[in-house]
Write an enzyme that holds these catalytic residues in place. Structure first.
Site, PDB file in Angstrom:
ATOM      1  N   ASP A  99       0.746  -1.455  -0.018  1.00  0.00           N
ATOM      2  CA  ASP A  99       0.159  -0.044  -0.197  1.00  0.00           C
ATOM      3  C   ASP A  99       0.741   1.223   0.180  1.00  0.00           C
ATOM      4  O   ASP A  99       1.812   2.042   0.894  1.00  0.00           O
ATOM      5  CB  ASP A  99      -0.727  -0.108   1.455  1.00  0.00           C
ATOM      6  CG  ASP A  99      -1.981   0.341   0.929  1.00  0.00           C
ATOM      7  OD1 ASP A  99      -1.973   1.512   0.315  1.00  0.00           O
ATOM      8  OD2 ASP A  99      -3.031  -0.088   1.666  1.00  0.00           O
ATOM      9  N   ASP A 200      -2.815   4.184  -2.218  1.00  0.00           N
ATOM     10  CA  ASP A 200      -3.868   5.497  -1.228  1.00  0.00           C
ATOM     11  C   ASP A 200      -4.845   6.611  -2.057  1.00  0.00           C
ATOM     12  O   ASP A 200      -3.576   7.414  -2.179  1.00  0.00           O
ATOM     13  CB  ASP A 200      -3.510   5.557  -0.453  1.00  0.00           C
ATOM     14  CG  ASP A 200      -4.788   5.402   0.992  1.00  0.00           C
ATOM     15  OD1 ASP A 200      -5.020   4.234   1.312  1.00  0.00           O
ATOM     16  OD2 ASP A 200      -4.295   6.712   1.709  1.00  0.00           O
ATOM     17  N   HIS A 326     -11.395  -2.664   4.018  1.00  0.00           N
ATOM     18  CA  HIS A 326     -11.200  -2.999   6.010  1.00  0.00           C
ATOM     19  C   HIS A 326     -11.686  -1.266   5.222  1.00  0.00           C
ATOM     20  O   HIS A 326     -11.731  -0.865   7.101  1.00  0.00           O
ATOM     21  CB  HIS A 326      -9.235  -2.258   5.966  1.00  0.00           C
ATOM     22  CG  HIS A 326      -8.999  -1.109   4.829  1.00  0.00           C
ATOM     23  ND1 HIS A 326      -8.797  -1.116   3.614  1.00  0.00           N
ATOM     24  CD2 HIS A 326      -8.406  -0.247   5.370  1.00  0.00           C
ATOM     25  CE1 HIS A 326      -8.827  -0.141   2.943  1.00  0.00           C
ATOM     26  NE2 HIS A 326      -7.827   0.384   4.152  1.00  0.00           N
TER      27      HIS A 326
HETATM   28  C1  GLC Z   1      -7.601   5.486   2.551  1.00  0.00           C
HETATM   29  C2  GLC Z   1      -7.805   3.781   2.585  1.00  0.00           C
HETATM   30  C3  GLC Z   1      -8.257   4.452   4.757  1.00  0.00           C
HETATM   31  C4  GLC Z   1      -8.011   5.805   4.503  1.00  0.00           C
HETATM   32  C5  GLC Z   1      -7.406   6.440   4.407  1.00  0.00           C
HETATM   33  C6  GLC Z   1      -6.337   7.924   4.457  1.00  0.00           C
HETATM   34  O1  GLC Z   1      -9.486   5.784   1.892  1.00  0.00           O
HETATM   35  O2  GLC Z   1      -8.226   2.545   1.970  1.00  0.00           O
HETATM   36  O3  GLC Z   1      -8.666   3.283   5.300  1.00  0.00           O
HETATM   37  O4  GLC Z   1      -8.117   5.891   6.636  1.00  0.00           O
HETATM   38  O5  GLC Z   1      -6.833   6.636   2.942  1.00  0.00           O
HETATM   39  O6  GLC Z   1      -5.130   7.102   4.735  1.00  0.00           O
END
Ligand code: GLC
Length: 549
Positions: A99, A200, A326
């Site tokens: 990620d 992300d 998630h």
């Molecule tokens: C993305 C991730 C999430 C996170 C956010 C900030 O949407 O999937 O879990 O909280 O970015 O990084």
């Protein structure tokens, strides 16, 4: 050079490491646990793993707040355990995706610590602004998690921008030095043998010049301005040209608000900068815009989302298919039925696993895990959920607010994977870091391994069929009866093979009709979730897959 797009034949599995499996008994999921379960994943038919962040992090957003991009958190076993998993995965022919979270870092990252003290070259690594002359915040943007998007830093004497939690300051991607850092991170992991990245909120990384106020959007103020910002394609092209093009890797763009036409600017196979996109439209059939604004489940909305991506990307780009991750509550609790748990769990699998694209399965989805419903709001861990409890729907009673979270919270999908009916669902021999869903004696892997009729074995079978039948991977897609409010019906076709998928989303029997040219009597029923399919109708949450060859 024509790229070998190996990911098109694959099925991926997402691991949210804290809750997957604890291999050393300290209560926290870790890479020793992942190593132990590689064979389980292989038996499921998995060809690749996407790891949610494994890097050192204070954990303000469960790892999406990174303090060091070039290491693995000791609580997951550190770099040595990671290399062992990487090797073990590769030995089994599985790919590994990391990620990449570069819209923001943790405020505990060394870059931020130096930036707040104006130590060069870090001074402009983040987005700093003084208050407005009238003392107001630099602009009117909201953060996605915790109120306004600006927090004052006493050390620097200025505000920093954070589109997520306060402990997640946004990087200044307009600074070429920051882009060089991103390239270093990419190279570091690719050189180690990692096969690609899930990126992300990558569509947020380019902020508009001057950071203007948002005068239009009533909620999530600022999002239309920083999402798909002015230099986004330029920066992504730079990463591709300077790094990604030199490796045999895959990239997956997370894009919170995006439509297929816009997606093509990112993932068109000839002109795009990335390979696949995580879109949110398929997550909005029971809510408006975000899980925190629930509406009644609307199958037509879901079908429109599925089909528009299938049609518009055809021949130009490749879909990423998913039902869970998630960031969203469990899918059976949302689009299916806890009462018809097994039937709807299987039906929801068939509803997406036979579409065109690369499917991702989120940990626990394959055994039909359900939403977690804690008795008290104090039990939630997630920063976004906690903020929502305190600040949203404040006109409702505490009980109503709690029930709203059962349905909306990301923590609903973050409880430990239920491996068996042993204590703590067999997730750990220690004290689990988080609550275990109390339904684990009924829903767990060990039980479903034994039961040929389980949701787990249905996933295994569906994945096997995907791999066996070229039509599932490469046939064209067509939806039938788009206006039907109970049934999702789609077909896949290529010369010599034809497949029809029927999915009932109704909790009552519905009558059955087949599209023209698909005669059930001549087709082979290759997958279904009721023992004896009846000719006239579909039973609650029934699914059937027919093949003609
Ligand atoms: C993305 C991730 C999430 C996170 C956010 C900030 O949407 O999937 O879990 O909280 O970015 O990084």
């Amino acid at each position: 050079m024509e790229r070998n797009r190996w990911y098109k034949d694959m099925v991926f599995y997402q691991i949210w490491p804290r809750s997957f499996y604890d291999g050393n008994g300290d209560g926290m999921g870790d890479l020793y646990g992942v190593y132990d379960k590689l064979d389980y994943l292989q038996q499921l038919g998995i060809d690749g793993i996407w790891f949610s962040p494994l890097y050192p992090s204070p954990g303000a957003d469960c790892g999406y707040d990174i303090a060091d991009y070039m290491d693995i958190d000791a609580m997951y076993g550190g770099m040595e355990a990671f290399k062992k998993v990487l090797h073990g995965a590769h030995e089994r022919g599985m790919k590994v995706l990391m990620d990449l979270v570069v819209n923001h870092t943790s405020d505990e990252h060394e870059w931020f610590q130096k930036s707040r003290q104006r130590i060069e070259p870090y001074t402009d690594y983040y987005i700093w602004r003084p208050a407005r002359p009238d003392g107001k915040l630099p602009n009117n943007w909201d953060s996605n998690f915790e109120g306004k998007a600006w927090t004052f830093d006493e050390v620097r004497g200025e505000y920093y921008l954070h589109l997520f939690a306060k402990k997640q300051p946004d990087l200044n991607m307009d600074n070429p030095l920051v882009r060089e850092e991103v390239k270093k991170i990419l190279r570091f992991w690719l050189d180690m043998g990692v096969d690609g990245f899930r990126e992300d909120v990558i569509t947020y990384i380019s902020k508009p010049e001057g950071l203007p106020d948002d005068r239009l959007f009533p909620i999530y103020k600022g999002m239309p301005l920083y999402n798909h910002g002015p230099h986004i394609h330029e920066y992504l092209s730079e990463f591709k040209r300077d790094v990604l093009d030199h490796y045999d890797c895959v990239t997956l763009a997370e894009a919170p608000l995006v439509w297929p036409d816009q997606a093509l600017k990112y993932i068109d196979e000839e002109k795009g900068q990335m390979d696949m996109m995580i879109q949110f439209q398929c997550q909005c059939a029971d809510c408006f815009f975000s899980d925190y604004m629930p509406t009644k489940f609307d199958l037509r909305k879901l079908k429109r989302a599925f089909s528009s991506w299938q049609y518009k990307l055809e021949g130009k780009a490749w879909n990423m298919l998913y039902m869970e991750n998630h960031d969203h509550p469990r899918i059976i609790s949302r689009y299916g039925s806890e009462k018809f748990w097994k039937e709807s769990g299987k039906m929801l699998a068939a509803a997406y696993l036979f579409q065109k694209g690369t499917p991702f399965v989120y940990q626990g989805q394959e055994i039909g895990m359900l939403n977690w419903k804690p008795e008290s709001p104090e039990m939630y861990e997630d920063v976004q959920t906690r903020w929502q409890y305190e600040n949203a729907a404040t006109n409702k009673t505490p009980e109503q607010r709690l029930q709203r979270l059962w349905r909306s919270s990301r923590d609903s999908a973050r409880t430990p994977v239920q491996w068996s009916d042993a204590e703590n669902a067999g997730f750990t021999t220690g004290t689990p870091w988080f609550y275990v869903n109390p339904n684990y004696p009924q829903i767990n892997v060990a039980q479903q391994e034994q039961d040929p009729d389980s949701i787990l074995n249905f996933y295994r079978k569906a994945i096997r069929l995907r791999k066996k039948l070229a039509v599932v991977r490469y046939g064209s897609y067509q939806e039938h009866f788009p206006l039907d409010g109970n049934i999702y019906c789609y077909s896949r076709q290529m010369p010599g093979q034809k497949l029809l998928v029927l999915c009932s989303f109704a909790d009552h029997p519905v009558s059955l009709r087949l599209p023209k040219g698909f005669d059930a009597a001549s087709g082979k029923l290759i997958l279904n979730n009721y023992a004896r399919p009846c000719r006239k109708g579909l039973r609650p949450y029934e699914t059937r897959v027919y093949l003609w060859e």
